[in-house]
Scaffold this active site. Structure first.
Site, PDB file in Angstrom:
ATOM      1  CE  LYS A  77      -3.652   2.673   0.672  1.00  0.00           C
ATOM      2  NZ  LYS A  77      -4.839   2.867  -0.122  1.00  0.00           N
TER       3      LYS A  77
ATOM      4  CE  LYS B 135      -3.591   7.607   7.608  1.00  0.00           C
ATOM      5  NZ  LYS B 135      -4.144   6.409   7.018  1.00  0.00           N
TER       6      LYS B 135
HETATM    7  P1  NAP Z   1     -12.925   8.677   7.467  1.00  0.00           P
HETATM    8  O1  NAP Z   1     -14.068   8.885   6.541  1.00  0.00           O
HETATM    9  O2  NAP Z   1     -12.229   9.849   8.062  1.00  0.00           O
HETATM   10  O3  NAP Z   1     -13.450   7.724   8.657  1.00  0.00           O
HETATM   11  C1  NAP Z   1     -12.611   7.352   9.715  1.00  0.00           C
HETATM   12  C2  NAP Z   1     -13.305   6.287  10.569  1.00  0.00           C
HETATM   13  O4  NAP Z   1     -12.426   5.890  11.624  1.00  0.00           O
HETATM   14  C3  NAP Z   1     -14.583   6.800  11.235  1.00  0.00           C
HETATM   15  O5  NAP Z   1     -15.500   5.724  11.345  1.00  0.00           O
HETATM   16  C4  NAP Z   1     -14.065   7.206  12.614  1.00  0.00           C
HETATM   17  O6  NAP Z   1     -15.065   7.231  13.622  1.00  0.00           O
HETATM   18  C5  NAP Z   1     -13.077   6.098  12.882  1.00  0.00           C
HETATM   19  N1  NAP Z   1     -12.058   6.437  13.878  1.00  0.00           N
HETATM   20  C6  NAP Z   1     -11.049   7.329  13.746  1.00  0.00           C
HETATM   21  N2  NAP Z   1     -10.289   7.351  14.861  1.00  0.00           N
HETATM   22  C7  NAP Z   1     -10.835   6.448  15.706  1.00  0.00           C
HETATM   23  C8  NAP Z   1     -10.511   5.999  17.016  1.00  0.00           C
HETATM   24  N3  NAP Z   1      -9.460   6.501  17.695  1.00  0.00           N
HETATM   25  N4  NAP Z   1     -11.291   5.061  17.580  1.00  0.00           N
HETATM   26  C9  NAP Z   1     -12.351   4.555  16.922  1.00  0.00           C
HETATM   27  N5  NAP Z   1     -12.711   4.917  15.669  1.00  0.00           N
HETATM   28  C10 NAP Z   1     -11.961   5.861  15.085  1.00  0.00           C
HETATM   29  O7  NAP Z   1     -11.776   7.818   6.785  1.00  0.00           O
HETATM   30  P2  NAP Z   1     -11.874   6.828   5.508  1.00  0.00           P
HETATM   31  O8  NAP Z   1     -11.762   7.618   4.266  1.00  0.00           O
HETATM   32  O9  NAP Z   1     -13.004   5.885   5.711  1.00  0.00           O
HETATM   33  O10 NAP Z   1     -10.475   6.047   5.658  1.00  0.00           O
HETATM   34  C11 NAP Z   1     -10.311   4.996   6.596  1.00  0.00           C
HETATM   35  C12 NAP Z   1      -8.948   4.338   6.346  1.00  0.00           C
HETATM   36  O11 NAP Z   1      -8.906   3.845   5.003  1.00  0.00           O
HETATM   37  C13 NAP Z   1      -7.755   5.299   6.500  1.00  0.00           C
HETATM   38  O12 NAP Z   1      -6.656   4.606   7.036  1.00  0.00           O
HETATM   39  C14 NAP Z   1      -7.474   5.735   5.060  1.00  0.00           C
HETATM   40  O13 NAP Z   1      -6.138   6.132   4.889  1.00  0.00           O
HETATM   41  C15 NAP Z   1      -7.802   4.442   4.311  1.00  0.00           C
HETATM   42  N6  NAP Z   1      -8.208   4.597   2.897  1.00  0.00           N
HETATM   43  C16 NAP Z   1      -9.064   5.596   2.509  1.00  0.00           C
HETATM   44  C17 NAP Z   1      -9.417   5.693   1.154  1.00  0.00           C
HETATM   45  C18 NAP Z   1     -10.370   6.757   0.655  1.00  0.00           C
HETATM   46  O14 NAP Z   1     -10.428   6.976  -0.571  1.00  0.00           O
HETATM   47  N7  NAP Z   1     -11.138   7.419   1.525  1.00  0.00           N
HETATM   48  C19 NAP Z   1      -8.917   4.788   0.223  1.00  0.00           C
HETATM   49  C20 NAP Z   1      -8.080   3.772   0.665  1.00  0.00           C
HETATM   50  C21 NAP Z   1      -7.728   3.682   1.998  1.00  0.00           C
HETATM   51  P3  NAP Z   1     -16.005   8.535  13.817  1.00  0.00           P
HETATM   52  O15 NAP Z   1     -17.134   8.368  12.839  1.00  0.00           O
HETATM   53  O16 NAP Z   1     -16.431   8.480  15.221  1.00  0.00           O
HETATM   54  O17 NAP Z   1     -15.156   9.746  13.513  1.00  0.00           O
END
Ligand code: NAP
Length: 289
Positions: free
Chosen positions: A168, A236
């Protein structure tokens, strides 16, 4: 086989919905409980109030949260109650070292661990077309394959725990360069007063075509930067890549530049915007009267 999902963010919503559609999901947990409740109502599954409650509902626990400390915090919340019938799959993007540390923590009670970071954006998560890069022991990989299959279109077993995250990191370095090239190219096209929708369609279908220009090109040129992929998350990820490069005696100039530019955008309050917001910083390339 039943799974539970921890982390209903931009990615988790779609991935969990696909597990439910495949008949594999029994419970969801989200830090902000209202999101879990809303998901549960829409998809007819149970919303639980603590991560540990997922363990009674499922053997496979899928995590998709923001960053390294968040993943380890979730692992610590469930570690004591894990058994050898459980496997934890982490789909967040974190360092390989974090994946190996998480594997150590869950192994204390005999549970398996899989690092399975994903690529394909929120669209891929929703449509079940993610590319998933997997680090796991062979037997554990075989066991969780139905769950991975429900969330992705291309599942690739890279090697032992940590190799999914290392792969990744390669992906994220490529994404930095592609973002730079697309933002610069489309600003150039704008300066020439070209019809940008047509530019995106034609270049997106040729040798310069790529996922990012096809999915974000038309919105970024209208200054729409709705995530998608939050730039604070790519910031990050590039930190992880730069650290890994340093450990291996190398440098990643384009990733370093991109990370600095994301930091500037975060200072300006744009951290929750899509990575295509890098386009904002290209407005000064062509000064038109
Ligand atoms: P996001 O929309 O910001 O959502 C983050 C999620 O993590 C939310 O459910 C949040 O809960 C939860 N969270 C964060 N800190 C936490 C903690 N300390 N304890 C418990 N829950 C926690 O992020 P995302 O886009 O879904 O991305 C999630 C992961 O996938 C990341 O590592 C990102 O780098 C990776 N990713 C993202 C993409 C993309 O296109 N978005 C693509 C590939 C990989 P709350 O709802 O309470 O805030």
């Amino acid at each position: 086989m039943k799974s539970a999902f921890i982390g209903l963010g931009g990615m988790g919503q779609g991935m969990a919905a696909n597990l439910q559609a495949a008949g594999l999901l029994s419970a969801v947990y989200n830090r902000t409980h209202e999101k879990a409740e809303a998901f549960a109502r829409e998809h007819d599954v149970k919303a639980v109030r603590t991560p540990a409650e997922t363990l009674a509902e499922a053997e496979i626990i899928v995590i998709c949260v923001s960053a390294d400390d968040d993943v380890l915090a979730m692992v610590d919340e469930i570690a004591d109650q894990l058994t050898d019938r459980h496997v934890v799959i982490d789909c967040s993007t974190v360092a390989s070292d974090t994946a190996r540390e998480a594997a150590r923590r869950v192994a204390r009670n005999g549970a398996g661990f899989v690092d399975a970071p994903v690529s394909g954006g929120t669209e891929g998560a929703k449509n079940g077309t993610l590319s998933i890069m997997v680090g796991a022991d062979d037997a554990v990989f075989e066991r969780v394959m139905p769950v991975l299959d429900a969330m992705g279109a291309k599942i690739t077993h890279m090697g032992g725990v940590g190799t999914g995250q290392a792969t990744k990191a390669v992906n994220q370095i490529l994404c930095a360069g592609i973002n730079q090239a697309v933002c610069e190219g489309l600003r150039f096209g704008a300066a020439l007063d070209l019809p940008l929708d047509k530019v995106v369609d034609v270049v997106g279908s040729g040798a310069a075509g790529n996922w990012f220009v096809n999915h974000r090109g038309k919105t970024m040129v209208q200054d729409i930067f709705e995530p998608g992929f939050k730039l604070k998350h790519h910031h990050k990820d590039l930190g992880i890549c730069l650290h890994m490069a340093e450990l291996n005696g190398g440098t990643l100039p384009l990733s370093a530049k991109t990370r600095e530019e994301y930091a500037r955008l975060m200072e300006q309050g744009h951290g929750d915007e899509d990575i295509s917001a890098l386009y904002r910083l290209r407005s000064d390339l062509f000064q038109k009267d």
